[in-house]
Write an enzyme that holds these catalytic residues in place. Structure first.
Site, PDB file in Angstrom:
ATOM      1  N   THR A  51       3.942  -5.171   4.185  1.00 53.05           N
ATOM      2  CA  THR A  51       3.822  -5.177   2.730  1.00 53.05           C
ATOM      3  C   THR A  51       4.897  -4.251   2.142  1.00 53.05           C
ATOM      4  O   THR A  51       5.374  -3.342   2.825  1.00 53.05           O
ATOM      5  CB  THR A  51       2.405  -4.752   2.284  1.00 53.05           C
ATOM      6  OG1 THR A  51       2.106  -3.481   2.839  1.00 53.05           O
ATOM      7  CG2 THR A  51       1.369  -5.783   2.744  1.00 53.05           C
ATOM      8  N   THR A  53       5.515  -1.629  -0.238  1.00 49.73           N
ATOM      9  CA  THR A  53       5.514  -0.163  -0.298  1.00 49.73           C
ATOM     10  C   THR A  53       5.369   0.441   1.090  1.00 49.73           C
ATOM     11  O   THR A  53       6.058   1.404   1.439  1.00 49.73           O
ATOM     12  CB  THR A  53       4.401   0.341  -1.231  1.00 49.73           C
ATOM     13  OG1 THR A  53       4.593  -0.234  -2.526  1.00 49.73           O
ATOM     14  CG2 THR A  53       4.411   1.854  -1.343  1.00 49.73           C
ATOM     15  N   CYS A  54       4.494  -0.136   1.889  1.00 50.77           N
ATOM     16  CA  CYS A  54       4.249   0.371   3.240  1.00 50.77           C
ATOM     17  C   CYS A  54       5.512   0.285   4.099  1.00 50.77           C
ATOM     18  O   CYS A  54       5.831   1.188   4.866  1.00 50.77           O
ATOM     19  CB  CYS A  54       3.136  -0.425   3.907  1.00 50.77           C
ATOM     20  SG  CYS A  54       1.635  -0.559   2.928  1.00 50.77           S
ATOM     21  N   THR A  55       6.238  -0.813   3.960  1.00 56.56           N
ATOM     22  CA  THR A  55       7.418  -1.083   4.780  1.00 56.56           C
ATOM     23  C   THR A  55       8.658  -0.367   4.275  1.00 56.56           C
ATOM     24  O   THR A  55       9.442   0.162   5.058  1.00 56.56           O
ATOM     25  CB  THR A  55       7.687  -2.602   4.816  1.00 56.56           C
ATOM     26  OG1 THR A  55       6.545  -3.232   5.401  1.00 56.56           O
ATOM     27  CG2 THR A  55       8.930  -2.932   5.623  1.00 56.56           C
TER      28      THR A  55
END
Length: 175
Positions: A51, A53-55
């Site tokens: 995803t 923001t996570c990545t």
């Protein structure tokens, strides 16, 4: 917050050269309390592998600050997500992570018992983790960093700031 982490065993995969074929991995149980006993752990959780923001932000930031966490007294840094071991491995490989350890919480047991399991059906994700981070000392959460808005699970927002690694590092240094 001073509460014990849940007594949960996560299912991980580890490389094992003795396993023949194209997939040289074997299953390994990861009993979280046993693995973290007597240690200082930095753990962060997020909605899901791959995803945005996570990545693009969260995982790379924790990876780049890994040595700072170790210097400040952390024994290890873990990323926990409600994804399976295969997805977590491929995501880690995609990101080029070499230091942060990935923990798959495929059934959401750990996340549910932390009170962080939310419904993201409105995005087609199903049950996922709310974004948070914590410092755990000998299985006790000593510092907690939860993004605002967990009770508004219908929102498309995915805040990131409170659980950023610089805030966690400051608490670890001052703790």
């Amino acid at each position: 917050m001073h509460k014990h982490i849940p007594d949960v065993t996560l299912k991980t995969r580890i490389r094992d050269e003795s396993v023949e074929g194209e997939n040289p991995f074997r299953w390994r149980d990861f009993p979280v309390r046993d693995e973290w006993a007597g240690k200082t752990i930095v753990a962060f959780s997020l909605p899901g592998a791959f995803t945005p923001t996570c990545t693009n932000e969260q995982c790379p930031s924790y990876e780049s600050m890994y040595d700072d966490f170790k210097a400040a007294g952390a024994d290890e840094v873990y990323c926990i997500a409600v994804n399976d071991a295969f997805v977590m491995y491929q995501w880690s490989k995609h990101l080029g992570l070499e230091k942060v350890k990935m923990l798959p919480d495929g059934s959401g047991d750990f996340t549910r018992r932390m009170g962080m399991l939310i419904n993201k059906d409105h995005l087609g994700f199903g049950q996922r983790s709310w974004r948070y981070a914590m410092i755990v000392k000998d299985n006790v959460v000593t510092d907690w960093f939860e993004e605002p808005g967990i009770n508004d699970t219908g929102a498309d927002e995915d805040p990131y700031g409170v659980s950023a690694p610089d805030k966690v590092l400051d608490a670890l240094k001052n703790g």
